[in-house]
Design an enzyme around this catalytic site. Sequence first.
Site, PDB file in Angstrom:
ATOM      1  N   ASP A   1      -4.780  -6.662 -36.665  1.00 21.49           N
ATOM      2  CA  ASP A   1      -3.433  -6.094 -36.663  1.00 21.49           C
ATOM      3  C   ASP A   1      -2.998  -5.892 -35.224  1.00 21.49           C
ATOM      4  O   ASP A   1      -3.821  -5.589 -34.356  1.00 21.49           O
ATOM      5  CB  ASP A   1      -3.414  -4.753 -37.397  1.00 21.49           C
TER       6      ASP A   1
ATOM      7  N   GLU B   1       0.076  -4.074 -32.667  1.00 25.48           N
ATOM      8  CA  GLU B   1       1.241  -3.220 -32.449  1.00 25.48           C
ATOM      9  C   GLU B   1       1.965  -3.835 -31.262  1.00 25.48           C
ATOM     10  O   GLU B   1       1.323  -4.335 -30.333  1.00 25.48           O
ATOM     11  CB  GLU B   1       0.845  -1.775 -32.177  1.00 25.48           C
TER      12      GLU B   1
ATOM     13  N   HIS C   1       0.068   2.721 -38.639  1.00 28.05           N
ATOM     14  CA  HIS C   1       0.811   2.113 -37.523  1.00 28.05           C
ATOM     15  C   HIS C   1       0.050   2.165 -36.208  1.00 28.05           C
ATOM     16  O   HIS C   1       0.643   2.052 -35.139  1.00 28.05           O
ATOM     17  CB  HIS C   1       2.206   2.688 -37.369  1.00 28.05           C
TER      18      HIS C   1
ATOM     19  N   ASP D   1      -4.659   0.552 -39.379  1.00 26.76           N
ATOM     20  CA  ASP D   1      -4.080  -0.415 -40.319  1.00 26.76           C
ATOM     21  C   ASP D   1      -5.106  -1.464 -40.731  1.00 26.76           C
ATOM     22  O   ASP D   1      -5.158  -1.892 -41.882  1.00 26.76           O
ATOM     23  CB  ASP D   1      -2.848  -1.091 -39.718  1.00 26.76           C
TER      24      ASP D   1
END
Length: 180
Positions: free
Chosen positions: A7, A9, A156, A161
């Site tokens: 994941d 960000e 988040h 996540d």
Amino acid sequence: MNVVVFDLETTGLSPERDAVVEIGAVRIIDGRVEETQKFETLVRPTTAAGEPLLIPWRAQQVHGISNDMVRDAPHMAEVLPAFLEFVGPSAVVAHNIGFDGGFMRANARRHGLEWRPAAEYCTVQLSRRAFPRERAHNLTVLAERLGLSFAPGGRHRSYGDVQVTAQAYLRLLELLRVGA
């Protein structure tokens, strides 16, 4: 089964204009999440030209990563080779692989590297197959649907996540096998 669940960000939604500020990943081996085989780092964002890039306020509100937090973090030029080595010949899994994979392809191209996982799997697509009558398939809703929960402060943030996405992936595969 050997896959890497990952994941990102980011500073925004465009792989060409925005930058990665955090990468989290964990390996699944033989149907088990191997928490000891993880990758987690903040990334100091820059533009495609290598200029410093500030994290917009809206992005900070989503993931909670501030400019102060990434001030001393490594640049993507340092992080990406290590992450590609971590992934190695594995397939990858992400919740909305089009987004995360798009950022990985753009960054690899920008740094003269290749993003070539063995395969890419998407938990959004698996969720749509497992729950075809449901309209929402975001990670929060999927976690609730599957009885999964995020660690405090984990939603988040890349690794938080990833932990839920990995468990969701395994449960979705199980549901789809039973339903097949």
